[in-house]
Design a protein around this motif. Structure first.
Motif, PDB file in Angstrom:
ATOM      1  N   TYR A   1     -11.127   3.094   4.879  1.00 44.14           N
ATOM      2  CA  TYR A   1     -10.365   2.630   3.727  1.00 44.14           C
ATOM      3  C   TYR A   1     -10.901   1.270   3.311  1.00 44.14           C
ATOM      4  O   TYR A   1     -11.567   0.577   4.085  1.00 44.14           O
ATOM      5  CB  TYR A   1      -8.861   2.538   4.047  1.00 44.14           C
TER       6      TYR A   1
ATOM      7  N   ARG B   1      -6.052   0.396  -0.408  1.00 45.41           N
ATOM      8  CA  ARG B   1      -4.703  -0.139  -0.210  1.00 45.41           C
ATOM      9  C   ARG B   1      -4.143  -0.774  -1.480  1.00 45.41           C
ATOM     10  O   ARG B   1      -2.937  -0.947  -1.612  1.00 45.41           O
ATOM     11  CB  ARG B   1      -4.713  -1.160   0.936  1.00 45.41           C
TER      12      ARG B   1
ATOM     13  N   SER C   1      -7.840  -4.335  10.587  1.00 38.91           N
ATOM     14  CA  SER C   1      -6.695  -4.695   9.762  1.00 38.91           C
ATOM     15  C   SER C   1      -6.678  -6.171   9.379  1.00 38.91           C
ATOM     16  O   SER C   1      -5.981  -6.563   8.442  1.00 38.91           O
ATOM     17  CB  SER C   1      -5.391  -4.347  10.478  1.00 38.91           C
TER      18      SER C   1
ATOM     19  N   TYR D   1      -5.756   5.533  -4.311  1.00 37.27           N
ATOM     20  CA  TYR D   1      -4.686   4.711  -3.737  1.00 37.27           C
ATOM     21  C   TYR D   1      -3.680   5.581  -3.008  1.00 37.27           C
ATOM     22  O   TYR D   1      -3.281   5.290  -1.864  1.00 37.27           O
ATOM     23  CB  TYR D   1      -3.995   3.917  -4.849  1.00 37.27           C
ATOM     24  N   LYS D   2      -3.252   6.661  -3.622  1.00 39.71           N
ATOM     25  CA  LYS D   2      -2.226   7.523  -3.033  1.00 39.71           C
ATOM     26  C   LYS D   2      -2.736   8.255  -1.795  1.00 39.71           C
ATOM     27  O   LYS D   2      -1.935   8.680  -0.952  1.00 39.71           O
ATOM     28  CB  LYS D   2      -1.707   8.495  -4.086  1.00 39.71           C
ATOM     29  N   SER D   3      -4.056   8.373  -1.657  1.00 42.35           N
ATOM     30  CA  SER D   3      -4.636   8.989  -0.461  1.00 42.35           C
ATOM     31  C   SER D   3      -4.671   8.033   0.718  1.00 42.35           C
ATOM     32  O   SER D   3      -4.907   8.449   1.853  1.00 42.35           O
ATOM     33  CB  SER D   3      -6.068   9.458  -0.754  1.00 42.35           C
ATOM     34  N   GLY D   4      -4.462   6.730   0.441  1.00 41.41           N
ATOM     35  CA  GLY D   4      -4.531   5.715   1.483  1.00 41.41           C
ATOM     36  C   GLY D   4      -5.913   5.138   1.688  1.00 41.41           C
ATOM     37  O   GLY D   4      -6.097   4.246   2.519  1.00 41.41           O
ATOM     38  N   GLU D   5      -6.900   5.609   0.936  1.00 39.75           N
ATOM     39  CA  GLU D   5      -8.272   5.124   1.119  1.00 39.75           C
ATOM     40  C   GLU D   5      -8.544   3.827   0.359  1.00 39.75           C
ATOM     41  O   GLU D   5      -9.603   3.225   0.533  1.00 39.75           O
ATOM     42  CB  GLU D   5      -9.277   6.208   0.725  1.00 39.75           C
TER      43      GLU D   5
ATOM     44  N   ASP E   1       0.839  -1.186   0.000  1.00 39.25           N
ATOM     45  CA  ASP E   1       0.000   0.000   0.000  1.00 39.25           C
ATOM     46  C   ASP E   1       0.882   1.246   0.000  1.00 39.25           C
ATOM     47  O   ASP E   1       2.125   1.163  -0.026  1.00 39.25           O
ATOM     48  CB  ASP E   1      -0.981  -0.017   1.171  1.00 39.25           C
ATOM     49  N   VAL E   2       0.256   2.409   0.025  1.00 37.21           N
ATOM     50  CA  VAL E   2       1.006   3.653  -0.077  1.00 37.21           C
ATOM     51  C   VAL E   2       1.947   3.863   1.101  1.00 37.21           C
ATOM     52  O   VAL E   2       2.923   4.621   1.021  1.00 37.21           O
ATOM     53  CB  VAL E   2       0.033   4.848  -0.231  1.00 37.21           C
ATOM     54  N   TYR E   3       1.695   3.147   2.202  1.00 39.00           N
ATOM     55  CA  TYR E   3       2.547   3.255   3.387  1.00 39.00           C
ATOM     56  C   TYR E   3       3.651   2.200   3.411  1.00 39.00           C
ATOM     57  O   TYR E   3       4.406   2.105   4.364  1.00 39.00           O
ATOM     58  CB  TYR E   3       1.688   3.131   4.647  1.00 39.00           C
TER      59      TYR E   3
END
Length: 324
Positions: free
Chosen positions: A130, A171, A98, A165-169, A35-37
């Motif tokens: 998300y 994954r 999660s 995706y880049k907003s994290g909403e 994911d973005v993180y």
């Protein structure tokens, strides 16, 4: 949202005990990417489908599924049941968020602002911050109108998904019903590659539009929908639930025909480098929900896999390739 009474936990426990169901930790997974993180996005190989269910039935079926160790749910904006799915997650999911994989979809053929609006509606109905996977549902609108069914529109919609995706909403992001040239349209502009392509795939279908090898080449997971051929028209003897072929093979393993059909897909997914993902069967019957995930205690022989792979009934439904 009105609901009928779900089975008691005692009844669910009896089903679990009778089937010897594995814990959720023992359900095989595939890793879609990060994911973005930078955290791995891990998807179980069996999930609970909700297509054609209204809010009430989606709620009931998912509450049963969660009690039976399911950790993956598939829904979509067009299904009209995301409120029921969201309520089931809120009421019946008892573990950390999660540990639940939520997959949903926005309609195909949308422009950037429409993508944002559809995604917001999804999130509001699901009551989530998300989702684990968000895909565009079709390479155009369902009517394949020229304005909404073109390479340019697919590219615009994909870049809008990338923003989510880049907003994290979301994954991970993906596509559905895409044939190779539709995939190429997206890859020409993608800075975030699609990780899943959800396509009809079941015993008898073959590779309906020649998508599997393309997905393998591009390292996109090819995911089966209609693994039991729900929308198909077929003779009873060709049923993937209780037809002659799957029932005969099932008897050799003391499992049902439906379990054979699901195992056929999942066993391919368990092959290293196959880039085939799992299955999302649906049921509102607790025993069927339990048996649908109880497919890891047996293995089809190479001969059985070949026989099932060579079957030509029930046929798949071509047509995705007709979208311009």
């Amino acid at each position: 949202l009105k609901t009928r009474r779900s089975p008691t936990m005692a009844a669910i426990s009896l089903i679990l005990t009778g089937l010897g169901l594995a814990s959720a930790a023992n359900i095989p997974t595939v890793t879609l990417g990060k994911d973005v993180y930078g955290k791995d996005v891990v998807m179980p190989l069996v999930g609970a489908g909700t297509w054609q269910y209204n809010d009430t039935v989606a709620y009931e079926s998912l509450c049963k599924a969660f009690a039976l160790n399911y950790t993956f749910v598939d829904t979509a904006n067009v299904y009209g049941n995301e409120a029921g799915v969201g309520k089931a997650i809120k009421d019946c999911w008892k573990r950390p968020r999660s540990e639940l994989f939520v997959m949903t979809k926005i309609p195909g053929g949308l422009n950037s602002s429409e993508v944002a609006a559809a995604h917001k509606q999804n999130m509001d109905l699901l009551q989530l911050e998300y989702v684990d996977h968000l895909m565009t549902h079709f390479p155009g609108d369902w009517e394949a109108t020229p304005e909404r069914s073109s390479p340019e529109r697919r590219q615009e919609e994909w870049l809008a998904l990338e923003k989510i995706y880049k907003s994290g909403e979301a994954r991970s992001i993906g596509i559905s019903h895409y044939v190779p040239r539709h995939i190429d349209d997206v890859l020409k502009v993608a800075t975030v590659r699609p990780t899943v392509n959800q396509v009809e795939y079941h015993i008898g279908s073959g590779d309906v539009d020649g998508v599997i090898s393309k997905c393998q080449t591009e390292k996109i997971f090819f995911m089966s929908f209609s693994s039991l051929c729900g929308p198909c028209t077929y003779e009873p003897k060709d049923s993937l639930i209780n037809g002659d072929l799957v029932t005969k093979i099932g008897k050799a393993h003391n499992v049902s025909g439906a379990q054979v059909s699901l195992r056929w897909v999942v066993q391919q997914a368990l092959t290293e480098g196959s880039y085939i993902a799992g299955v999302i069967p649906k049921s509102n019957n607790a025993e069927h929900i339990a048996s649908n995930i109880d497919i890891f205690g047996f293995e089809l022989t190479a001969s059985e896999m070949a026989i099932l792979s060579n079957a030509t009934k029930p046929e798949g439904q071509p047509g995705d390739g007709d979208v311009p």
